[in-house]
Design an enzyme around this catalytic site. Structure first.
Site, PDB file in Angstrom:
ATOM      1  N   ASP A   1      51.007  54.055  40.037  1.00 32.38           N
ATOM      2  CA  ASP A   1      49.785  53.300  40.271  1.00 32.38           C
ATOM      3  C   ASP A   1      49.347  53.566  41.710  1.00 32.38           C
ATOM      4  OD1 ASP A   1      50.743  52.271  37.837  1.00 32.38           O
ATOM      5  OD2 ASP A   1      49.903  50.287  38.226  1.00 32.38           O
TER       6      ASP A   1
ATOM      7  N   LYS B   1      42.348  51.413  36.862  1.00 36.94           N
ATOM      8  CA  LYS B   1      42.897  50.067  37.027  1.00 36.94           C
ATOM      9  C   LYS B   1      42.010  49.282  37.981  1.00 36.94           C
ATOM     10  CE  LYS B   1      47.140  47.895  38.871  1.00 36.94           C
ATOM     11  NZ  LYS B   1      48.510  48.160  39.380  1.00 36.94           N
TER      12      LYS B   1
ATOM     13  N   LYS C   1      43.442  49.366  32.845  1.00 33.83           N
ATOM     14  CA  LYS C   1      44.405  48.322  33.195  1.00 33.83           C
ATOM     15  C   LYS C   1      43.739  47.279  34.090  1.00 33.83           C
ATOM     16  CE  LYS C   1      48.829  47.524  35.581  1.00 33.83           C
ATOM     17  NZ  LYS C   1      49.993  48.149  36.270  1.00 33.83           N
TER      18      LYS C   1
END
Length: 335
Positions: free
Chosen positions: A167, A235, A271
């Site tokens: 991430d 995300k 996400k």
């Protein structure tokens, strides 16, 4: 993703852009995307958030939420012991019910990856197969304020330690200053740093930190930029900046993913992370995903919740449902 697939994705991005991904080319492409109708977006998000699911589907929804959670600890005081406890919760969310599904992944800082991998043991693997992945935040999370060399080393070390997913955070300062080529280059280079010894790549989730992007137009442009540069997921947030995930922003990102799929056939994950704490809210996201990109996206390799407290509420509501103490008022009602 293999090296061949990555090369193909890069070629596709260059073809879409019509040139090299420098500032001028990217500005022309990104600013050529139609602006966001903010009122329309928020109205549609509110409408989707008020949809209902059948009572018989609520048990399915709760289990699906659990299976899509990245159970997270990202604190300066994290220890191997805390990570082992997190993994134990990921593997056995409800000790009183062996039928409770596992979460998709545990998300930790890079230096905690070895502890997570060791604690998972044989349960470490693809969440689509019922196993649990290890996700690591990288690239000077949460600020993203470091040299490219540090960001690449941060990523490579986490992958070498066994992280299945990275991430990363984009450089919001560079993006807001219009240095799109710099942001593109960093994402592409981080993706290369995700390469594993077997020739495959760890999945790359690109964190936009939407709370700092100021406008819906910027969120849309950052989403397109991240996908073009090779991100496997987009995300919303680090969870360290308010506002974090919101339904309108997530809907907007899902629309970008839908449009990318229609254009190229490629599937990109989404996400939302930060601030999703209740089952009621999580179900709104499930409905939004199903109505925007389709139910096929409701699987771990295409949708995740980044959360630390959501799981507890889902387990509570699941227990209420199984004992008959569940109240439909706890949820959006879905027909």
């Amino acid at each position: 993703m293999t090296g061949t697939q990555l090369a193909s994705a890069q070629e596709r991005a260059l073809a879409i852009l019509g040139g090299e991904p420098d500032d001028a080319t990217l500005r022309r492409y990104l600013h050529g995307i139609p602006g966001v109708d903010a009122v329309g977006l928020e109205q549609r998000a509110a409408s989707l958030g008020s949809r209902s699911i059948k009572t018989t589907s609520k048990a399915w929804a709760l289990d699906r939420i659990i299976s899509l959670i990245d159970l997270t600890t990202l604190e300066g005081a994290d220890t191997p012991g805390k990570v082992r406890s997190l993994v134990a919760k990921a593997l056995t969310p409800d000790a009183s019910d062996a039928q409770t599904p596992r979460v998709a992944a545990v998300c930790v800082y890079g230096d905690m990856v070895p502890a997570a991998v060791a604690a998972l043991g044989t349960a470490h693997g693809d969440p689509d197969d019922g196993l649990v992945s290890v996700a690591a935040v990288a690239t000077a999370f949460p600020s993203g304020r470091s040299s490219v060399a540090v960001k690449l080393q941060d990523t490579a070390e986490a992958v070498a330690a066994g992280a299945d997913e990275i991430d990363m955070v984009i450089d919001r300062g560079a993006f807001l200053a219009g240095r799109y080529g710099e942001v593109f280059d960093q994402i592409a280079r981080v993706k290369e740093a995700c390469r594993r010894p077997d020739g495959g790549y760890a999945s790359l989730k690109v964190i936009l930190e939407t709370g700092e992007l100021n406008t819906y137009d910027n969120v849309r442009r950052a989403s397109w930029l991240s996908i073009l540069a090779g991100g496997d997921f987009i995300k919303t947030s680090t969870g360290k900046v308010a506002p974090a995930a919101t339904l309108p922003v997530t809907l907007l990102m899902l629309e970008v993913v839908r449009d990318w799929h229609r254009m190229t056939g490629g599937r990109i994950g989404v996400k939302p992370a930060g601030g999703i704490r209740t089952s009621k809210d999580a179900i709104k996201y499930l409905v939004t995903v199903a109505e925007t990109v389709g139910e096929e996206w409701l699987q771990p390799h295409l949708f995740r919740f980044g959360a630390s407290s959501l799981l507890n509420d889902v387990l509570l509501q699941r227990q209420k449902l199984s004992t008959g103490h569940y109240s439909g008022a706890d949820y959006v009602t879905i027909d």
